[in-house]
Write a protein that holds these residues in place. Sequence first.
Motif, short mmCIF file in Angstrom:
data_model
loop_
_atom_site.label_atom_id
_atom_site.label_comp_id
_atom_site.label_asym_id
_atom_site.label_seq_id
_atom_site.Cartn_x
_atom_site.Cartn_y
_atom_site.Cartn_z
N CYS A 124 9.31 -80.32 77.21
CA CYS A 124 8.10 -80.96 76.68
C CYS A 124 8.35 -81.53 75.29
O CYS A 124 7.91 -82.64 74.97
N VAL A 125 9.06 -80.80 74.47
CA VAL A 125 9.38 -81.27 73.11
C VAL A 125 10.27 -82.52 73.19
O VAL A 125 10.06 -83.49 72.45
N LEU A 126 11.27 -82.50 74.05
CA LEU A 126 12.15 -83.67 74.20
C LEU A 126 11.37 -84.89 74.68
O LEU A 126 11.60 -86.01 74.20
N ILE A 127 10.46 -84.69 75.60
CA ILE A 127 9.65 -85.80 76.09
C ILE A 127 8.75 -86.33 74.97
O ILE A 127 8.62 -87.54 74.80
N LEU A 128 8.15 -85.44 74.20
CA LEU A 128 7.32 -85.87 73.07
C LEU A 128 8.15 -86.67 72.07
O LEU A 128 7.69 -87.71 71.58
N GLN A 129 9.37 -86.24 71.80
CA GLN A 129 10.24 -86.98 70.89
C GLN A 129 10.51 -88.40 71.42
O GLN A 129 10.47 -89.37 70.67
N ALA A 130 10.76 -88.51 72.71
CA ALA A 130 11.00 -89.82 73.32
C ALA A 130 9.76 -90.69 73.23
O ALA A 130 9.84 -91.89 72.93
N ILE A 131 8.60 -90.10 73.47
CA ILE A 131 7.34 -90.85 73.39
C ILE A 131 7.14 -91.39 71.98
O ILE A 131 6.74 -92.54 71.79
N LEU A 132 7.41 -90.56 70.97
CA LEU A 132 7.23 -91.00 69.59
C LEU A 132 8.17 -92.15 69.24
O LEU A 132 7.79 -93.09 68.54
N LYS A 133 9.40 -92.11 69.74
CA LYS A 133 10.33 -93.22 69.49
C LYS A 133 9.84 -94.50 70.17
O LYS A 133 9.88 -95.57 69.59
N LEU A 134 9.39 -94.37 71.41
CA LEU A 134 8.87 -95.53 72.13
C LEU A 134 7.61 -96.06 71.45
O LEU A 134 7.41 -97.28 71.34
N TYR A 135 6.76 -95.17 70.99
CA TYR A 135 5.52 -95.54 70.32
C TYR A 135 5.79 -96.44 69.11
O TYR A 135 5.15 -97.47 68.94
N LYS A 136 6.75 -96.05 68.30
CA LYS A 136 7.04 -96.80 67.08
C LYS A 136 7.51 -98.22 67.38
O LYS A 136 7.25 -99.14 66.61
N LYS A 137 8.21 -98.41 68.48
CA LYS A 137 8.76 -99.72 68.83
C LYS A 137 7.81 -100.55 69.71
O LYS A 137 7.94 -101.76 69.76
N SER A 138 6.91 -99.89 70.42
CA SER A 138 6.13 -100.59 71.44
C SER A 138 4.71 -100.92 71.00
O SER A 138 4.18 -101.96 71.38
N LEU A 139 4.07 -100.04 70.27
CA LEU A 139 2.68 -100.27 69.86
C LEU A 139 2.69 -100.93 68.48
O LEU A 139 2.60 -100.27 67.46
N VAL A 140 2.80 -102.26 68.51
CA VAL A 140 3.05 -102.99 67.26
C VAL A 140 1.84 -103.78 66.76
O VAL A 140 1.87 -104.29 65.65
N ASP A 141 0.80 -103.88 67.58
CA ASP A 141 -0.38 -104.61 67.15
C ASP A 141 -1.59 -104.10 67.93
O ASP A 141 -1.47 -103.25 68.82
N ILE A 142 -2.77 -104.62 67.60
CA ILE A 142 -4.02 -104.16 68.24
C ILE A 142 -4.00 -104.39 69.76
O ILE A 142 -4.35 -103.48 70.51
N PRO A 143 -3.57 -105.55 70.25
CA PRO A 143 -3.55 -105.72 71.72
C PRO A 143 -2.64 -104.71 72.44
O PRO A 143 -3.02 -104.21 73.50
N THR A 144 -1.48 -104.38 71.87
CA THR A 144 -0.61 -103.41 72.55
C THR A 144 -1.21 -102.01 72.50
O THR A 144 -1.08 -101.24 73.45
N ILE A 145 -1.88 -101.69 71.40
CA ILE A 145 -2.55 -100.39 71.30
C ILE A 145 -3.68 -100.30 72.32
O ILE A 145 -3.82 -99.29 73.02
N LEU A 146 -4.49 -101.35 72.44
CA LEU A 146 -5.58 -101.36 73.41
C LEU A 146 -5.05 -101.30 74.84
O LEU A 146 -5.61 -100.59 75.69
#
Length: 185
Positions: A124-146
Amino acid sequence: MKENTPSLWDLYITFVKIGGFTFGGGLAMLPMLQKEVVEKHHWATEDDLLDCYAIGQCTPGIIAVNTATMLGYRKRGVLGGIIATFGEVTPSLVIITALSTLLNQLQGNVIMDRAFAGIRVAVCVLILQAILKLYKKSLVDIPTILFCIATIICTVFLDFSPIWFILIGIAYGLIIQKIKRGNGK
């Protein structure tokens, strides 16, 4: 970034290492891929790795194998894809073959049950770490967050198939890039 073409042996050994020390499936392998493929060997940029990983998730089959195949193919063609794939699955084949008889004998053992409970927490911790890395690169503006919020709500709470959101995400990315290019960006 300099072009770095690995030997087939280096591809194989690197993916044996990744396959042998990645517990918890495809999401858990992202930090190790980052370390080995991007930071250590410089075979891909972070963006290239995320692209391969995203395609690995979108295509049928195991994410880890799909990603290894794509990275191997990008570096050494068809043979590189085959070698990287074989490297990725070699540890699993060896470990599963060795453990299958042992686990049958230890089924229901309290110590084994507790050990697997601990492994699940670590995964679970490893998956959370991967999600956080993806989050930083993928959710870059309001439309991607929505889009992310809508995807979570629809897949988790409304039981929509994630396939639809992958297809919508592809269309969204293509449309946004066309708009950005049209505006001179």
